[in-house]
Structures are given as C-alpha cells and as structure tokens.
Motif scaffolding. Structure first.
Motif, PDB file in Angstrom:
ATOM      1  N   LYS C   5     -15.838 -58.834 -34.099  1.00  0.00           N
ATOM      2  CA  LYS C   5     -17.056 -58.127 -34.518  1.00  0.00           C
ATOM      3  C   LYS C   5     -17.201 -56.824 -33.738  1.00  0.00           C
ATOM      4  O   LYS C   5     -17.541 -55.780 -34.291  1.00  0.00           O
ATOM      5  CB  LYS C   5     -18.286 -59.008 -34.258  1.00  0.00           C
ATOM      6  N   THR C   6     -16.957 -56.894 -32.430  1.00  0.00           N
ATOM      7  CA  THR C   6     -17.093 -55.693 -31.600  1.00  0.00           C
ATOM      8  C   THR C   6     -16.124 -54.607 -32.054  1.00  0.00           C
ATOM      9  O   THR C   6     -16.502 -53.442 -32.202  1.00  0.00           O
ATOM     10  CB  THR C   6     -16.818 -56.045 -30.121  1.00  0.00           C
ATOM     11  N   VAL C   7     -14.866 -55.021 -32.276  1.00  0.00           N
ATOM     12  CA  VAL C   7     -13.866 -54.048 -32.725  1.00  0.00           C
ATOM     13  C   VAL C   7     -14.287 -53.424 -34.049  1.00  0.00           C
ATOM     14  O   VAL C   7     -14.236 -52.203 -34.232  1.00  0.00           O
ATOM     15  CB  VAL C   7     -12.472 -54.717 -32.842  1.00  0.00           C
ATOM     16  N   LEU C   8     -14.732 -54.284 -34.981  1.00  0.00           N
ATOM     17  CA  LEU C   8     -15.167 -53.773 -36.285  1.00  0.00           C
ATOM     18  C   LEU C   8     -16.351 -52.834 -36.132  1.00  0.00           C
ATOM     19  O   LEU C   8     -16.431 -51.797 -36.793  1.00  0.00           O
ATOM     20  CB  LEU C   8     -15.535 -54.949 -37.214  1.00  0.00           C
ATOM     21  N   PHE C   9     -17.262 -53.213 -35.224  1.00  0.00           N
ATOM     22  CA  PHE C   9     -18.432 -52.372 -35.017  1.00  0.00           C
ATOM     23  C   PHE C   9     -18.039 -50.992 -34.491  1.00  0.00           C
ATOM     24  O   PHE C   9     -18.529 -49.966 -34.963  1.00  0.00           O
ATOM     25  CB  PHE C   9     -19.399 -53.042 -34.034  1.00  0.00           C
ATOM     26  N   ILE C  10     -17.109 -50.993 -33.528  1.00  0.00           N
ATOM     27  CA  ILE C  10     -16.674 -49.719 -32.959  1.00  0.00           C
ATOM     28  C   ILE C  10     -15.991 -48.868 -34.034  1.00  0.00           C
ATOM     29  O   ILE C  10     -16.284 -47.676 -34.201  1.00  0.00           O
ATOM     30  CB  ILE C  10     -15.723 -49.961 -31.764  1.00  0.00           C
ATOM     31  N   ALA C  15     -16.135 -44.319 -37.837  1.00  0.00           N
ATOM     32  CA  ALA C  15     -16.004 -43.913 -39.240  1.00  0.00           C
ATOM     33  C   ALA C  15     -17.317 -43.320 -39.740  1.00  0.00           C
ATOM     34  O   ALA C  15     -17.344 -42.284 -40.407  1.00  0.00           O
ATOM     35  CB  ALA C  15     -15.592 -45.105 -40.094  1.00  0.00           C
ATOM     36  N   ALA C  16     -18.429 -43.974 -39.378  1.00  0.00           N
ATOM     37  CA  ALA C  16     -19.740 -43.486 -39.800  1.00  0.00           C
ATOM     38  C   ALA C  16     -19.980 -42.080 -39.237  1.00  0.00           C
ATOM     39  O   ALA C  16     -20.464 -41.198 -39.945  1.00  0.00           O
ATOM     40  CB  ALA C  16     -20.832 -44.440 -39.317  1.00  0.00           C
ATOM     41  N   GLY C  17     -19.611 -41.897 -37.972  1.00  0.00           N
ATOM     42  CA  GLY C  17     -19.771 -40.580 -37.357  1.00  0.00           C
ATOM     43  C   GLY C  17     -19.017 -39.510 -38.120  1.00  0.00           C
ATOM     44  O   GLY C  17     -19.552 -38.457 -38.443  1.00  0.00           O
ATOM     45  N   GLY C  18     -17.754 -39.823 -38.438  1.00  0.00           N
ATOM     46  CA  GLY C  18     -16.941 -38.856 -39.164  1.00  0.00           C
ATOM     47  C   GLY C  18     -17.519 -38.545 -40.536  1.00  0.00           C
ATOM     48  O   GLY C  18     -17.690 -37.384 -40.907  1.00  0.00           O
ATOM     49  N   LEU C  19     -17.862 -39.612 -41.283  1.00  0.00           N
ATOM     50  CA  LEU C  19     -18.391 -39.412 -42.637  1.00  0.00           C
ATOM     51  C   LEU C  19     -19.727 -38.694 -42.604  1.00  0.00           C
ATOM     52  O   LEU C  19     -20.005 -37.828 -43.421  1.00  0.00           O
ATOM     53  CB  LEU C  19     -18.547 -40.767 -43.333  1.00  0.00           C
ATOM     54  N   PHE C  20     -20.527 -39.060 -41.603  1.00  0.00           N
ATOM     55  CA  PHE C  20     -21.844 -38.461 -41.495  1.00  0.00           C
ATOM     56  C   PHE C  20     -21.754 -36.957 -41.277  1.00  0.00           C
ATOM     57  O   PHE C  20     -22.434 -36.168 -41.934  1.00  0.00           O
ATOM     58  CB  PHE C  20     -22.613 -39.119 -40.351  1.00  0.00           C
ATOM     59  N   SER C  21     -20.855 -36.561 -40.352  1.00  0.00           N
ATOM     60  CA  SER C  21     -20.734 -35.125 -40.081  1.00  0.00           C
ATOM     61  C   SER C  21     -20.224 -34.392 -41.325  1.00  0.00           C
ATOM     62  O   SER C  21     -20.627 -33.273 -41.604  1.00  0.00           O
ATOM     63  CB  SER C  21     -19.821 -34.871 -38.878  1.00  0.00           C
ATOM     64  N   LEU C  22     -19.322 -35.067 -42.088  1.00  0.00           N
ATOM     65  CA  LEU C  22     -18.860 -34.460 -43.344  1.00  0.00           C
ATOM     66  C   LEU C  22     -20.008 -34.296 -44.324  1.00  0.00           C
ATOM     67  O   LEU C  22     -20.160 -33.253 -44.967  1.00  0.00           O
ATOM     68  CB  LEU C  22     -17.774 -35.331 -43.981  1.00  0.00           C
ATOM     69  N   ALA C  23     -20.824 -35.363 -44.422  1.00  0.00           N
ATOM     70  CA  ALA C  23     -21.948 -35.330 -45.358  1.00  0.00           C
ATOM     71  C   ALA C  23     -22.926 -34.216 -44.997  1.00  0.00           C
ATOM     72  O   ALA C  23     -23.577 -33.632 -45.863  1.00  0.00           O
ATOM     73  CB  ALA C  23     -22.668 -36.680 -45.362  1.00  0.00           C
TER      74      ALA C  23
END
Lengths: 251, 93, 93, 251
Positions: C5-10, C15-23
C-alpha cells in the motif's frame, strides 16, 4: 624554434576546427547509448546472448580475485565509481556544438582486467538506462557489447601490446584510453549499420557514421587518453607494488 | 599574452560550437544520443521509445544526475582516501 | 500488504503530481525558481535576466550539475573517511 | 491500537494531499533563488550591504578557529560539501508536481555555527548563480540573506533554545533543520514582498507567497528535519567528544 612550435600549434588548431565543422555539418554526432525501439527485437536478443557469458565470467572473476587480494574490492568500487562518473558526463565539445560522453572503460580494463570492465560497464549502463534517460533495457545488450566488451578488451589489449613493444606505462595508458573510446563508438556504428542498413549500403553507412561521430569523439578520445595516462602514472607513483589487471607481473 | 590567446581561443571555440548548432537548427548543446539517434532511426523507419521510467521531464533529470553524481563521487572519494592515504612523512614536516 | 500500500501510495502521489502540473499547464516537474518566479515577476513588471553564463542550454546544465555533484561528493566522501575512519575492532574480527 | 495508527496515518496523508493540491492550485511554488532582473537595483545593493559584515565575520572566524582545532578545516569541507549537495538537489515533490530545493544550512549552523554557515551558503549560492543557472549575481546578496543569515541563525538559535529547554539532541536537530528551511523560504517571500508589493497589499502578498510555497516546503522541511536529526545523532555516536558550533560545551 618557439615561433615554429606556436605556428604548428595554431595550424593544428585549425585542422581540428575544420574537422569539427565538417563533421558537424555532415550530420549530427552519435553516441554509445542506443535507445529502446531503435534496434529490432532480434538484434536486441542477439546482443544480450553475446554479452551474457562475459558478464557471468566477470562476476565469477570478481568473486575469486577478491578472496586473494584485500585491496581488490575497494579498487573495484573506486574504479567503478570513476568509470560511472566519466561515462555519465555529457561533455560539451567545442566547435561541434553538441555534448557527448567519454566511456571510462579503458582505464577500468587496464586496472582490473577486461572481464571486470564488462561488469562495471553493465552496471553503469543499467543505471543510465533506468534513471538517467540514456539508452534502453532491450538495447542494453548491444550497449554493453560496444562499451563493455569492445571498449574493455580493446583497451586491455592495446595496453598489453604497447607495453610488450617496450613503450612506457604512460604511452600505453594513453593509447588504451584513446582507442577504447574510439572502439566503443566504432562498435556502436557497426551495430547500427548491421541492424538498420538497406541491403546495398553497408559500407557507406558505416563510413558516414564514423565521420558523424568524429567531431565529438576525436577530442573526447584524446581527453580519455590523457585521463587514463594520468591515472596510471598516479597509481604507479603512489602504489609501486600495484599488480592487478593489465599491470600484473612483468608488464 | 599567449595564455590570453589560448583563453580567447577556447571561449571562441565554445561560442562557435553553440552558434553553429543553432545555425544548423538544433538545440544548442543538445545531447548526441537523443536528438540525433532519433533522426537517424526515423530515416530507417525505427521509432525510439520512451525510457521505462521517463526521467527526462522538467528538472527531474537534473535531480537524478546530481543525485547519482554526488553518490558516485562520495564512494570514489571515500575509497580513494582508503586506498591512497596521505603520506605521513610530508604532513609531519 | 501494508508495504505494498505504501509503495502504491508513493507511486500514486508522484504520478498525481506529474499529471496535476500538466493539467495546470506547466511543464511536468519544472523547477520552482524559473517557471514560477518569472510569472510572478512579470505580474510585478520585472523581467528576469539570463544568467551571466547561461548554462541552461541543451545538456549543458546536466554536465555542470553532474560535474559539481561528483566533485562535491568526492570531497565529502574523502573527508568523511578522514574524520570517521571505520572502527578497527569490528574489522579485526 | 494498530488500526487506529493506520487510520491516523491515512488521514494525515489526506491532509497533506489536500494541502499540496490547494497550494499548487492557488499559485505555483517559490524557491530561494531569486534571478537577476527580479529585484530592483536598490534592493540588490541593500541586501549586499546587509550581508557583507556576516561574510567578513564568518571568514575571520574560520581563520581563528582552524588554528585551535585540527579537525575544524576537514569539518568545514565535509559540511560545506554536504550542504552544497543538499541545496542543489531539485527534489521532485509528490502531489505538487514541481521540484524544489532543500537548504542544508540548518545542519551547517548546528555543527559549525551560524557565521560559518553564512560563508558556506555564500559559496554555494555563488557557484549556483555562476554555473548552475540558479539565482543571479546582483540578487546574490538577497539570496545569501535568506539562506545564509536567516536560515543559519534560525537553525542555530532553534537548536540552542530547544536544547536549553531540556529536549534531546535529536529533537533539537529536527526542529532546527525544519525551521531553517521554512525560515529561508519565508524570508525569500518577505524580500520579494518588500521589493515588489503594490502599496496597499503588503500582508496579502506575503500570505499568498507563504501559501504558494507550502506544497513543496512542508514536505521538504520535514525531510530536512530528519536529515539534520540523523546527522547529529551520527556525530554524537561516532564522535562523542565533538564540540563545535551549537554542540559546544554543555549544550
């Protein structure tokens, strides 16, 4: 005398400058990192198969040698780290206007032998493919062949041969560094030509590749020669009893 | 005087390199691997794929280069000090 | 399970950070200094100048980051070995 | 018990995630490197004047202390190199989608004192402005003020104060690392606000800046706290007699 030396110096500069301009104009330069997708899958597999025995032999050599000599492991670490640093550096090459990489594998082969140089090249290229956006995982076999096997064995062989011919440590190290760099890039060119040539243009394509990388690799190869000569002189001065790799025994 | 000439020559050669690559329509000081192999591969009908982890985004590649450079440098410096300790005779004087 | 879970969360958070900055219309993983201070400064009517030596061209910045990282790492590793030599008792055994 | 801990853990994560999203949405993040052209010339000169006495005092302190203690110079080299590495790293921050820099100056101030931390920050920022395209030469004074003076003295002061209050070395180091990072970025925000605010919007602009850098600096500050705590614990374990900077005497 001095005036002549300076004039020669200047004309040498212009020869180099001309070479760089011609080379850069002809086409862009090439490097030893082939990205995934460039080689067909069959060639990727082929080079993996070629390279694997060298890696296995290198690892078993590391295991055996490190039992005999206590300084062996720290030397692998030091030379491995140094070769990694050298081969990662995207050196800006004057006149060519692009950056290119030295290989660092010649010096590793002199100090630790060619099989261990292959292992160091494999680790270096794997890290570069995974984290530094240089090269690919499928093409890793081909990249290891060019930098590890060709660069390593060429560097080692040149060093041993030049020493046997009676030349100095420094000369042998310079030539080993120089030719392991050029050999690596020549090998990459050959790999690419073999995999991607149209049927009737094998030699012209190889030649155009060799010309294409000369603007960056002529100066970088010379730089590697000097680095290699400096390192060997340093080791001989500070550790006269040093006896590993190509520096073993009477050589 | 001669040293000044050398410095000027070096500066000129780098400036020429940068301008030349611009004149050729390439990004100044671009890496030989990407910009070039891509072009070449496309001629032969091969399309380079993205790396498995694509670290070539924004400053991410700087992060990895700096991290790996400093780690490798640390290892090299540590082992260098171990294998080649400073000569005590010289320090004693 | 918890480690997974921790690995997936990280992974998700990056990924969210990258996509968010793109958005948001920014380059993925862009540095905070450049992309941002420029925007902000322009609002206040200030235009950032190029650095004295502009090393932010092609792979030149990678070269300098890697060079300085490995040099600083080498110095740190060398001095670390000098100041904190490995305990000999442990090595003797 | 464990279930509660996990649940707290998860909700903490969501609080952070929320903060990052809000912060990143509000505006982009800021860093301590102010480029040339952003500050008016008067402000550039002002911060140079403010900062110069600290640098002079720091250099003379290095000269004096290195006569007394033989380990002082290698410690300056080690901590200086470490602080340089830490403050150069463009760390990718999850959720924020941008990279930002830790400052590394808190740990330098604990180990060597705030004045020497200012010198280390000056050297670091100068190298970054010249070769790494981060910051500028005119704005160097302002950048040294934020990272060196504010970050250094804050880190040192927090460490001493927390130790005097009876807390452990590790706690003091963690808080010093955390707050020297946040202090540096707060100072940069204040500098920018002072130089660039329109007359009626001093506090709102500062507040918006603080909110803007919280998505990157909340996690990076915590990271710096841990690095700092780890380093101090390591030194106390391996060198119990260590007595420099804020670790001098009874503290």
């Amino acid at each position: 005398m001095e005036a002549v030396a300076i004039r020669m110096n200047i004309s040498l500069r212009f020869v180099f400058a001309f070479l760089f301009f011609v080379g850069a104009f002809y086409t862009d330069a090439f490097a030893m990192h082939i990205a995934d997708g460039i080689l067909p899958a069959g060639w990727c597999a082929f080079w993996w198969v070629v390279v694997l025995p060298f890696i296995v032999a290198g690892i078993s050599k590391i295991k055996n040698e490190s039992k005999k000599d206590k300084t062996f492991k720290p030397f692998i670490g030091l030379i491995g780290a140094a070769a990694f640093i050298i081969s990662c550096l995207p050196v800006p090459v004057p006149f060519a206007g692009v950056t290119s990489h030295p290989v660092g594998v010649g010096i590793a082969a002199i100090i630790l032998g060619p099989l261990i140089a292959v292992v160091i090249a494999s680790v270096t290229l794997t890290l570069q493919a995974l984290f530094l956006a240089h090269g690919g995982l499928g093409t890793l076999g081909a990249d290891i062949f060019s930098m590890g096997v060709v660069g390593g064995f060429l560097g080692y062989g040149i060093f041993v041969a030049v020493r046997r011919l009676g030349f100095s440590w420094v000369t042998a190290a310079f030539l080993a560094g120089l030719l392991s760099d050029w050999g690596t890039y020549a090998s990459t060119s050959a790999l690419l030509t073999l995999a991607l040539h149209e049927v009737d243009s094998l030699l012209p394509m190889f030649a155009s590749l060799v010309i294409a990388f000369s603007p960056t690799q002529i100066p970088l190869g010379i730089m590697e020669g000097f680095i290699s000569a400096f390192a060997i002189r340093f080791i001989k001065n500070r550790m006269p009893e040093f006896s590993l790799g190509a520096m073993k025994g009477k050589l | 005087m001669n040293r000044l000439k050398t410095v000027l020559f070096i500066m000129f050669s780098f400036a020429a390199g940068g301008l030349f690559s611009l004149a050729m329509g390439k990004e100044k000081w671009s890496g030989v691997d990407e910009a070039v192999l891509e072009k070449f591969a496309e001629e032969a009908g091969r399309v380079p794929l993205e790396p498995v982890f694509n670290t070539d985004q924004g400053d991410l590649l700087l992060f990895f280069f700096f991290l790996f450079g400093s780690l490798a440098g640390f290892i090299a410096g540590y082992l260098f000090r171990e294998l080649f300790p400073p000569k005590k005779e010289k320090k004693g004087k």
